[in-house]
Write an enzyme that holds these catalytic residues in place. Structure first.
Site, PDB file in Angstrom:
ATOM      1  N   ARG A  18      -6.055  -4.283  81.968  1.00  0.00           N
ATOM      2  CA  ARG A  18      -7.387  -4.041  81.391  1.00  0.00           C
ATOM      3  C   ARG A  18      -8.489  -4.304  82.406  1.00  0.00           C
ATOM      4  O   ARG A  18      -9.461  -3.565  82.492  1.00  0.00           O
ATOM      5  CB  ARG A  18      -7.609  -4.910  80.149  1.00  0.00           C
ATOM      6  CG  ARG A  18      -6.795  -4.472  78.962  1.00  0.00           C
ATOM      7  CD  ARG A  18      -7.055  -5.369  77.765  1.00  0.00           C
ATOM      8  NE  ARG A  18      -6.790  -6.760  78.111  1.00  0.00           N
ATOM      9  CZ  ARG A  18      -7.458  -7.803  77.637  1.00  0.00           C
ATOM     10  NH1 ARG A  18      -8.439  -7.639  76.781  1.00  0.00           N
ATOM     11  NH2 ARG A  18      -7.136  -9.025  77.999  1.00  0.00           N
ATOM     12  N   ASN A  36      -6.147  -4.555  74.414  1.00  0.00           N
ATOM     13  CA  ASN A  36      -4.742  -4.778  74.094  1.00  0.00           C
ATOM     14  C   ASN A  36      -4.506  -4.484  72.619  1.00  0.00           C
ATOM     15  O   ASN A  36      -5.286  -4.911  71.769  1.00  0.00           O
ATOM     16  CB  ASN A  36      -4.337  -6.232  74.364  1.00  0.00           C
ATOM     17  CG  ASN A  36      -4.167  -6.534  75.829  1.00  0.00           C
ATOM     18  OD1 ASN A  36      -4.001  -5.653  76.647  1.00  0.00           O
ATOM     19  ND2 ASN A  36      -4.207  -7.813  76.163  1.00  0.00           N
TER      20      ASN A  36
END
Length: 93
Positions: A18, A36
């Site tokens: 990320r 996520n």
């Protein structure tokens, strides 16, 4: 202007994926997020200039990576979506 939701499956959580996505998206001038998901995948929502969105998709999916992308992508889903007017930043959740 384009907007895409790209969900990637594989080893993409707990490896800095990320954070990498945020850096690439900001470099490309995109807005959106990387998040996520409970099933172990990561969802990336990116919007901006058509060329920049296309470049982001290529960077996420390219094998081998040319940008040091962490983790491993085994599969992906792409969904084109509506642009959110006024969105100006990219972050991660």
């Amino acid at each position: 202007m384009l907007a895409v939701v790209l969900t990637v499956h594989g080893r993409v959580q707990g490896v800095g994926f990320r954070f990498w996505a945020m850096g690439e998206a900001r470099y490309l001038g995109l807005s959106g997020y990387a998040e996520n998901l409970p099933d172990g995948s990561v969802e990336i929502r990116a919007q901006g200039d058509d060329e920049a969105v296309g470049k982001m998709i290529r960077l996420v999916l390219e094998i081998p990576t040319t940008t040091g992308r962490p983790g491993r992508i085994d599969d992906h889903d792409i969904r084109w979506t509506d642009v959110i007017p006024g969105a100006k930043a990219f972050g991660y959740r």
